[in-house]
Design a protein around this motif. Structure first.
Motif, PDB file in Angstrom:
ATOM      1  N   PHE A   1       0.888  -1.104  -0.074  1.00 39.63           N
ATOM      2  CA  PHE A   1      -0.057   0.149  -0.063  1.00 39.63           C
ATOM      3  C   PHE A   1       0.828   1.342   0.016  1.00 39.63           C
ATOM      4  CE2 PHE A   1      -3.467  -2.792   1.169  1.00 39.63           C
ATOM      5  CZ  PHE A   1      -4.542  -2.058   0.456  1.00 39.63           C
ATOM      6  N   GLU A   2       1.970   1.121   0.237  1.00 37.80           N
ATOM      7  CA  GLU A   2       3.017   2.402   0.354  1.00 37.80           C
ATOM      8  C   GLU A   2       3.535   2.531  -1.244  1.00 37.80           C
ATOM      9  OE1 GLU A   2       4.668   2.879   4.994  1.00 37.80           O
ATOM     10  OE2 GLU A   2       5.697   1.587   3.633  1.00 37.80           O
ATOM     11  N   GLY A   3       3.325   1.737  -1.785  1.00 40.55           N
ATOM     12  CA  GLY A   3       3.812   1.965  -3.369  1.00 40.55           C
ATOM     13  C   GLY A   3       3.646   3.211  -3.784  1.00 40.55           C
ATOM     14  N   GLY A   4       4.416   3.811  -4.636  1.00 46.24           N
ATOM     15  CA  GLY A   4       4.544   5.022  -5.513  1.00 46.24           C
ATOM     16  C   GLY A   4       3.863   4.841  -6.824  1.00 46.24           C
ATOM     17  N   GLU A   5       4.421   5.804  -7.472  1.00 46.57           N
ATOM     18  CA  GLU A   5       4.307   5.849  -9.007  1.00 46.57           C
ATOM     19  C   GLU A   5       4.837   4.695  -9.604  1.00 46.57           C
ATOM     20  OE1 GLU A   5       2.368   7.192 -12.580  1.00 46.57           O
ATOM     21  OE2 GLU A   5       2.464   8.162 -10.625  1.00 46.57           O
ATOM     22  N   GLY A   6       3.918   3.916 -10.402  1.00 49.24           N
ATOM     23  CA  GLY A   6       4.412   2.890 -11.112  1.00 49.24           C
ATOM     24  C   GLY A   6       4.366   1.679 -10.536  1.00 49.24           C
ATOM     25  N   SER A   7       4.067   1.652  -9.099  1.00 45.66           N
ATOM     26  CA  SER A   7       3.884   0.202  -8.393  1.00 45.66           C
ATOM     27  C   SER A   7       2.994  -0.295  -8.721  1.00 45.66           C
ATOM     28  CB  SER A   7       4.035   0.870  -6.970  1.00 45.66           C
ATOM     29  OG  SER A   7       2.797   1.451  -6.525  1.00 45.66           O
ATOM     30  N   GLU A   8       2.684  -1.593  -8.002  1.00 46.09           N
ATOM     31  CA  GLU A   8       1.510  -2.544  -8.284  1.00 46.09           C
ATOM     32  C   GLU A   8       0.336  -1.808  -7.644  1.00 46.09           C
ATOM     33  OE1 GLU A   8       2.349  -7.009  -7.523  1.00 46.09           O
ATOM     34  OE2 GLU A   8       3.858  -5.889  -6.086  1.00 46.09           O
ATOM     35  N   LEU A   9       0.154  -1.109  -6.844  1.00 45.85           N
ATOM     36  CA  LEU A   9      -0.915  -0.457  -6.090  1.00 45.85           C
ATOM     37  C   LEU A   9      -1.171   0.797  -7.238  1.00 45.85           C
ATOM     38  CD1 LEU A   9      -2.885   0.513  -4.046  1.00 45.85           C
ATOM     39  CD2 LEU A   9      -1.119   2.043  -2.993  1.00 45.85           C
ATOM     40  N   ASP A  10      -0.249   1.519  -7.657  1.00 41.21           N
ATOM     41  CA  ASP A  10      -0.621   2.475  -8.864  1.00 41.21           C
ATOM     42  C   ASP A  10      -1.614   2.019  -9.845  1.00 41.21           C
ATOM     43  OD1 ASP A  10      -0.455   5.473  -9.801  1.00 41.21           O
ATOM     44  OD2 ASP A  10       0.963   4.379 -10.876  1.00 41.21           O
ATOM     45  N   LEU A  11      -0.846   0.716 -10.243  1.00 44.32           N
ATOM     46  CA  LEU A  11      -1.540  -0.072 -11.541  1.00 44.32           C
ATOM     47  C   LEU A  11      -2.816  -0.504 -11.250  1.00 44.32           C
ATOM     48  CD1 LEU A  11       1.583  -1.962 -12.796  1.00 44.32           C
ATOM     49  CD2 LEU A  11       0.867   0.265 -13.844  1.00 44.32           C
ATOM     50  N   TYR A  12      -3.068  -0.748 -10.064  1.00 46.34           N
ATOM     51  CA  TYR A  12      -4.352  -1.202  -9.428  1.00 46.34           C
ATOM     52  C   TYR A  12      -5.164  -0.144  -9.559  1.00 46.34           C
ATOM     53  CZ  TYR A  12      -7.968  -2.946  -6.442  1.00 46.34           C
ATOM     54  OH  TYR A  12      -9.297  -3.163  -5.860  1.00 46.34           O
ATOM     55  N   LEU A  13      -4.872   0.869  -8.892  1.00 44.63           N
ATOM     56  CA  LEU A  13      -6.045   1.940  -8.712  1.00 44.63           C
ATOM     57  C   LEU A  13      -6.114   2.558 -10.168  1.00 44.63           C
ATOM     58  CD1 LEU A  13      -4.490   3.584  -5.737  1.00 44.63           C
ATOM     59  CD2 LEU A  13      -6.746   2.163  -5.793  1.00 44.63           C
ATOM     60  N   LYS A  14      -5.310   2.716 -11.064  1.00 41.89           N
ATOM     61  CA  LYS A  14      -5.471   3.206 -12.631  1.00 41.89           C
ATOM     62  C   LYS A  14      -6.375   2.102 -13.203  1.00 41.89           C
ATOM     63  CE  LYS A  14      -1.468   5.784 -13.004  1.00 41.89           C
ATOM     64  NZ  LYS A  14       0.120   6.143 -13.674  1.00 41.89           N
ATOM     65  N   SER A  15      -6.382   0.767 -13.038  1.00 44.29           N
ATOM     66  CA  SER A  15      -7.172   0.110 -13.554  1.00 44.29           C
ATOM     67  C   SER A  15      -8.486  -0.029 -13.113  1.00 44.29           C
ATOM     68  CB  SER A  15      -6.704  -1.465 -13.466  1.00 44.29           C
ATOM     69  OG  SER A  15      -7.340  -2.435 -14.089  1.00 44.29           O
ATOM     70  N   LYS A  16      -8.647   0.164 -11.852  1.00 41.50           N
ATOM     71  CA  LYS A  16      -9.857   0.318 -11.151  1.00 41.50           C
ATOM     72  C   LYS A  16     -10.615   1.443 -11.824  1.00 41.50           C
ATOM     73  CE  LYS A  16     -12.168   0.939  -6.895  1.00 41.50           C
ATOM     74  NZ  LYS A  16     -12.038   0.977  -5.388  1.00 41.50           N
ATOM     75  N   TYR A  17      -9.895   2.724 -11.826  1.00 45.52           N
ATOM     76  CA  TYR A  17     -10.538   3.676 -12.510  1.00 45.52           C
ATOM     77  C   TYR A  17     -11.059   3.553 -13.796  1.00 45.52           C
ATOM     78  CZ  TYR A  17     -10.962   8.741 -13.843  1.00 45.52           C
ATOM     79  OH  TYR A  17     -11.535   9.788 -14.566  1.00 45.52           O
TER      80      TYR A  17
END
Length: 362
Positions: free
Chosen positions: A312-328
């Motif tokens: 969850f602390e991942g920044g730009e380009g992290s797995e979290l970032d990719l997940y949130l962009k895909s969800k959006y």
């Protein structure tokens, strides 16, 4: 378990048949170590008789006509709230500050195991027994930096590949009987969305651990995922009893681990932070003393939270970032409409179904 040992089912039962349309790899299997127990209450046998009938799925040569009993959800969630002030807060709609506004009513005599505000799991408490079951109940508290994404957090314990990144003890997990949540809602008190939130997932599955210091263990679990309007999530489960053993997959049997309480409550405390309270009361079986098994359980749960915190602390380009962009993108492209009354219409429902399992296990 929710069922008293040696206590047969009462005639009044709530039964949900399996929806044959739910045929993905998803598996509400194995909320391992996740159930609620009492020596004096049979939560599977006190529900008014209601039968919801839908087409059945046939997997692994299971015969058609399988019936899945649903527990008394009032009893189950009352127990969860008794042990988890955060769950009580979420279900009463008093969220926003998370642990900062939690009040201990003093009814339970918790013993402090660990307390360190700098650690991912910053507080661990223990009860020597709970609900007249002489098995320690552990309560873990963690504050995580990042958005409160209940679906994503559950992947750490429900997706087989994600889970194996922090847990090397998983041998097998298998979807047995997913239940259409619409049926569970329509036939039980889970239909009270204001109280229980929206039932995202519910079903039965199987899990087996590897040979390690102790021999393999197995469980058969009914579990689910409740989502609340404020962004909170409660993950819950209850282990099936020996009289349900005909639902187990074919093959060699292993020692049954007996889990007596499981719940994980997540609630947002801001746009980029959330609190988690994780309850676990588990007897690993085989006559092993609790003073030997409790440290191993604590260590396993810590591994889960360490993995979650880093993710969850991942920044730009992290797995979290990719997940949130895909969800959006999924939500932006989705047009809200009824499509043949299909629960799988929304991409996130399908994403959940594509997960390997719903493994709520330490």
């Amino acid at each position: 378990s929710l069922l008293q040992q040696g206590h047969s089912f009462l005639p009044a039962k709530t039964i949900a048949h399996i929806d044959h349309n739910m045929n993905s790899k998803s598996s509400l299997c194995a909320l391992l170590y996740a159930c609620v127990a009492s020596n004096y209450a049979n939560a599977f046998g006190v529900v008014e008789p209601t039968v919801a009938r839908t087409p059945l799925i046939q997997r692994n040569e299971w015969k058609q006509g399988v019936e899945i009993e649903l527990p008394d959800f009032d009893l189950l969630f009352d127990r969860i709230q008794t042990a988890s002030p955060l769950a009580k807060q979420v279900m009463e709609g008093n969220t926003g500050d998370g642990f900062a506004s939690v009040v201990d009513d003093g009814q339970l005599k918790w013993k402090k195991v660990e307390a360190n505000a700098r650690k991912n799991v910053h507080h661990i408490d223990k009860l020597d027994s709970f609900q007249n079951v002489k098995v320690p109940l552990l309560r873990f508290r963690s504050t995580i930096k990042g958005p409160c994404e209940g679906d994503l957090f559950s992947k750490f314990i429900m997706d087989i590949d994600e889970r194996r990144r922090w847990d090397d003890q998983l041998a097998n997990q298998e979807e047995m009987y997913p239940i259409d949540p619409r049926l569970a809602v329509s036939s039980t008190v889970l239909g009270d969305v204001d109280r229980f939130g929206e039932c995202e997932r519910i079903g039965v599955g199987y899990v087996q651990t590897k040979q390690g210091i102790i021999s393999p263990r197995e469980q058969l679990i009914l579990g689910g995922h409740q989502r609340f309007s404020d962004g909170s999530t409660i993950l819950w489960g209850t282990e099936m009893e020996e009289q349900h053993n005909h639902l187990l997959p074919p093959g060699q049997r292993h020692t049954r681990a007996k889990s007596h309480l499981f719940a994980a409550t997540l609630t947002p405390t801001g746009d980029k932070s959330f609190d988690v309270e994780y309850l676990l009361q588990m007897d690993v079986g085989g006559g092993l003393p609790h003073f030997m098994t409790t440290p191993a359980i604590v260590d396993a749960v810590k591994k889960l939270f360490n993995h979650a915190a880093g993710y969850f602390e991942g920044g730009e380009g992290s797995e979290l970032d990719l997940y949130l962009k895909s969800k959006y993108e999924d939500e932006k492209d989705f047009v809200v409409k009824v499509i043949d009354d299909d629960l799988d219409a929304h991409p996130h429902h399908q994403a959940l179904r594509d997960s390997e399992s719903l493994l709520f296990t330490p």
